[in-house]
Scaffold this motif. Structure first.
Motif, PDB file in Angstrom:
ATOM      1  N   LYS A  40       0.818  -1.207   0.000  1.00  0.00           N
ATOM      2  CA  LYS A  40       0.000   0.000   0.000  1.00  0.00           C
ATOM      3  C   LYS A  40       0.857   1.265   0.000  1.00  0.00           C
ATOM      4  CE  LYS A  40      -3.940   2.084   2.396  1.00  0.00           C
ATOM      5  NZ  LYS A  40      -4.877   1.956   3.551  1.00  0.00           N
ATOM      6  N   ILE A  41       1.970   1.252   0.736  1.00  0.00           N
ATOM      7  CA  ILE A  41       2.831   2.431   0.808  1.00  0.00           C
ATOM      8  C   ILE A  41       3.943   2.389  -0.243  1.00  0.00           C
ATOM      9  CG2 ILE A  41       2.386   2.734   3.263  1.00  0.00           C
ATOM     10  CD1 ILE A  41       5.147   1.573   3.821  1.00  0.00           C
ATOM     11  N   GLY A  42       3.998   1.287  -0.996  1.00  0.00           N
ATOM     12  CA  GLY A  42       4.976   1.186  -2.072  1.00  0.00           C
ATOM     13  C   GLY A  42       6.407   1.026  -1.617  1.00  0.00           C
ATOM     14  N   GLN A  43       6.614   0.358  -0.478  1.00  0.00           N
ATOM     15  CA  GLN A  43       7.962   0.138   0.037  1.00  0.00           C
ATOM     16  C   GLN A  43       8.156  -1.329   0.384  1.00  0.00           C
ATOM     17  OE1 GLN A  43       8.266   3.052   3.287  1.00  0.00           O
ATOM     18  NE2 GLN A  43       9.443   4.277   2.002  1.00  0.00           N
ATOM     19  N   SER A  44       9.391  -1.738   0.549  1.00  0.00           N
ATOM     20  CA  SER A  44       9.710  -3.110   0.917  1.00  0.00           C
ATOM     21  C   SER A  44      10.678  -3.113   2.085  1.00  0.00           C
ATOM     22  CB  SER A  44      10.335  -3.849  -0.272  1.00  0.00           C
ATOM     23  OG  SER A  44      11.507  -3.185  -0.707  1.00  0.00           O
ATOM     24  N   ILE A  45      10.796  -4.238   2.742  1.00  0.00           N
ATOM     25  CA  ILE A  45      11.718  -4.353   3.876  1.00  0.00           C
ATOM     26  C   ILE A  45      13.147  -4.317   3.353  1.00  0.00           C
ATOM     27  CG2 ILE A  45      12.493  -5.826   5.762  1.00  0.00           C
ATOM     28  CD1 ILE A  45       9.671  -6.921   5.951  1.00  0.00           C
ATOM     29  N   PRO A  46      13.979  -3.428   3.858  1.00  0.00           N
ATOM     30  CA  PRO A  46      15.361  -3.333   3.367  1.00  0.00           C
ATOM     31  C   PRO A  46      16.155  -4.619   3.609  1.00  0.00           C
ATOM     32  CG  PRO A  46      14.774  -1.416   4.685  1.00  0.00           C
ATOM     33  CD  PRO A  46      13.689  -2.420   4.880  1.00  0.00           C
ATOM     34  N   SER A  47      17.071  -4.905   2.713  1.00  0.00           N
ATOM     35  CA  SER A  47      17.955  -6.056   2.868  1.00  0.00           C
ATOM     36  C   SER A  47      19.112  -5.700   3.801  1.00  0.00           C
ATOM     37  CB  SER A  47      18.503  -6.479   1.506  1.00  0.00           C
ATOM     38  OG  SER A  47      19.304  -5.439   0.957  1.00  0.00           O
ATOM     39  N   TYR A  48      19.907  -6.717   4.153  1.00  0.00           N
ATOM     40  CA  TYR A  48      21.091  -6.458   4.972  1.00  0.00           C
ATOM     41  C   TYR A  48      22.024  -5.473   4.265  1.00  0.00           C
ATOM     42  CZ  TYR A  48      19.744 -10.615   7.697  1.00  0.00           C
ATOM     43  OH  TYR A  48      19.081 -11.525   8.469  1.00  0.00           O
ATOM     44  N   LYS A  49      22.143  -5.621   2.953  1.00  0.00           N
ATOM     45  CA  LYS A  49      23.003  -4.730   2.174  1.00  0.00           C
ATOM     46  C   LYS A  49      22.509  -3.284   2.261  1.00  0.00           C
ATOM     47  CE  LYS A  49      24.798  -3.945  -2.494  1.00  0.00           C
ATOM     48  NZ  LYS A  49      24.776  -4.421  -3.903  1.00  0.00           N
ATOM     49  N   ASP A  50      21.181  -3.118   2.171  1.00  0.00           N
ATOM     50  CA  ASP A  50      20.600  -1.778   2.289  1.00  0.00           C
ATOM     51  C   ASP A  50      20.920  -1.164   3.646  1.00  0.00           C
ATOM     52  OD1 ASP A  50      19.463  -1.860  -0.245  1.00  0.00           O
ATOM     53  OD2 ASP A  50      17.627  -2.799   0.482  1.00  0.00           O
ATOM     54  N   LEU A  51      20.818  -1.962   4.710  1.00  0.00           N
ATOM     55  CA  LEU A  51      21.080  -1.467   6.055  1.00  0.00           C
ATOM     56  C   LEU A  51      22.552  -1.126   6.247  1.00  0.00           C
ATOM     57  CD1 LEU A  51      18.882  -3.975   8.095  1.00  0.00           C
ATOM     58  CD2 LEU A  51      18.327  -1.610   7.528  1.00  0.00           C
ATOM     59  N   LEU A  52      23.425  -1.913   5.660  1.00  0.00           N
ATOM     60  CA  LEU A  52      24.855  -1.665   5.791  1.00  0.00           C
ATOM     61  C   LEU A  52      25.283  -0.398   5.055  1.00  0.00           C
ATOM     62  CD1 LEU A  52      26.328  -5.271   5.447  1.00  0.00           C
ATOM     63  CD2 LEU A  52      26.607  -3.771   7.423  1.00  0.00           C
ATOM     64  N   LEU A  53      24.740  -0.219   3.846  1.00  0.00           N
ATOM     65  CA  LEU A  53      25.183   0.886   2.994  1.00  0.00           C
ATOM     66  C   LEU A  53      24.350   2.145   3.158  1.00  0.00           C
ATOM     67  CD1 LEU A  53      25.995  -1.064  -0.290  1.00  0.00           C
ATOM     68  CD2 LEU A  53      27.543  -0.409   1.561  1.00  0.00           C
ATOM     69  N   GLY A  54      23.167   2.035   3.776  1.00  0.00           N
ATOM     70  CA  GLY A  54      22.380   3.229   4.043  1.00  0.00           C
ATOM     71  C   GLY A  54      21.232   3.490   3.096  1.00  0.00           C
ATOM     72  N   ASN A  55      20.806   2.496   2.370  1.00  0.00           N
ATOM     73  CA  ASN A  55      19.686   2.689   1.435  1.00  0.00           C
ATOM     74  C   ASN A  55      18.347   2.555   2.153  1.00  0.00           C
ATOM     75  OD1 ASN A  55      18.374   3.136  -1.007  1.00  0.00           O
ATOM     76  ND2 ASN A  55      18.430   0.974  -1.587  1.00  0.00           N
ATOM     77  N   THR A  56      18.176   3.324   3.222  1.00  0.00           N
ATOM     78  CA  THR A  56      16.964   3.261   4.039  1.00  0.00           C
ATOM     79  C   THR A  56      16.640   4.654   4.561  1.00  0.00           C
ATOM     80  OG1 THR A  56      18.215   2.846   6.079  1.00  0.00           O
ATOM     81  CG2 THR A  56      17.488   0.905   4.830  1.00  0.00           C
ATOM     82  N   GLY A  57      15.430   4.812   5.083  1.00  0.00           N
ATOM     83  CA  GLY A  57      15.068   6.054   5.751  1.00  0.00           C
ATOM     84  C   GLY A  57      15.521   6.033   7.198  1.00  0.00           C
ATOM     85  N   GLY A  58      15.684   7.210   7.782  1.00  0.00           N
ATOM     86  CA  GLY A  58      16.083   7.277   9.184  1.00  0.00           C
ATOM     87  C   GLY A  58      16.872   8.538   9.484  1.00  0.00           C
TER      88      GLY A  58
END
Length: 321
Positions: free
Chosen positions: A170-188
């Motif tokens: 509904k919000i058009g997002q997915s759960i970030p992968s470990y790689k996303d969390l390590l490299l910063g491809n997330t909100g916060g």
């Protein structure tokens, strides 16, 4: 003959100065800050400048009004401003950041006597005050590389992890992968998105012997273990949110955490347990700031219980009634 100057120990001129410690902390924060700059754009620079500049200004004014020696040269105000900036979303209005700096420097630090006399971490307290006072602004996130900041706010990894597939679609997002969390491809917040940058900075502080592994390991390890026992993804839990920022840069603050190794371990365990409880059972997805503040309050008692016995000292005998 020159005058003899009597001063308290230590008298060794080779001891590590406060400014050197603070400079190392600034250097350690640069990888994560640089990643935030790349991910979110130039507003990271201006927001950080506002936090650091206002912290220096408030410290200078406070010390002047209190007629005390000025301490802006020890770089502690710079570190407070930088850590505060790392605890803020990139979209936060500048005037709110100034309020946070005022709380950190004037109320938490200077009113209690200055560096080393404050009972709580200034940046952590300022973040909590801002969260309570301006919850909407403090929880407005944008996706990295979206430097226009005019898009719909994004959710943090911890929030996304608690959603089912229908809500995510509904919000058009997915759960970030470990790689996303390590490299910063997330909100916060600026200091929450790039775990690898924080890890590099933390290891730098350990290598320079500015901090020990005791508090960070017990903090991160307890969150990992409790998340694994409860059925949550333990790796996701330690990479997401402010675990690394809190463990390496705020749970190791000299003034507000225990000085003994046993005390540091107890402090880290307490932070980890409280963080897990808030995340797992509370309505708020993140608990790092609250856990560190609560453990700051308990620091004197932890030090009392874990203090080392002086060699040759005897415990006072209890008087008989």
């Amino acid at each position: 003959m020159g005058k003899l100057i009597v001063s308290p120990s230590p008298h060794d001129e080779n001891y590590t100065k406060t400014s050197n410690i603070m400079l190392n902390v600034i250097i350690a924060l640069l990888p994560a800050w640089g990643a935030a700059m790349y991910l979110f754009g130039a507003r990271v620079l201006t927001l950080t400048a506002v936090c650091i500049g206002s912290c220096i200004f408030f410290e200078y004014v406070c010390r002047t009004l209190m007629k005390r020696p000025n301490t802006i040269g020890d770089l502690s105000a710079v570190v407070t401003g930088l850590i505060l900036a790392m605890n803020l979303p990139v979209t936060l209005p500048y005037w709110m950041a100034v309020i946070g700096s005022f709380v950190a420097i004037v109320i938490v630090k200077q009113l209690f006597g200055g560096l080393g006399q404050n009972f709580a971490n200034p940046a952590i307290t300022a973040r909590i005050v801002l969260m309570v006072s301006f919850p909407s602004a403090m929880t407005s996130w944008v996706l990295p590389l979206d430097k226009k900041f005019d898009a719909i706010s994004a959710a943090t990894p911890l929030v996304l992890n608690g959603m089912d597939s229908e809500k995510l679609a509904k919000i058009g997002q997915s759960i970030p992968s470990y790689k996303d969390l390590l490299l910063g491809n997330t909100g916060g917040c600026l200091g929450e998105v790039c775990a690898i940058g924080l890890l590099i900075g933390g290891l730098y502080l350990v290598a320079r012997k500015i901090i020990s592994f005791s508090a960070p390991l017990s903090f991160i390890g307890s969150v990992f273990l409790l998340s694994w026992i409860s059925g949550d993804d333990p790796i996701y839990q330690i990479l997401a949110g402010g675990i690394f920022l809190g463990a390496f840069f705020m749970a190791t603050d000299y003034a507000t955490t225990p000085i003994t190794e046993k005390g540091k371990i107890v402090f880290g365990l307490g932070c980890g347990i409280i963080t897990f409880v808030i995340r797992h059972f509370g309505s708020y997805p993140e608990g790092v700031s609250f856990s560190i503040l609560l453990m700051n309050v308990l620091t004197p008692y932890i030090e009392q219980l874990t203090r080392t016995k002086v060699l040759g000292a005897k415990e006072a005998e209890k008087s008989e009634r």
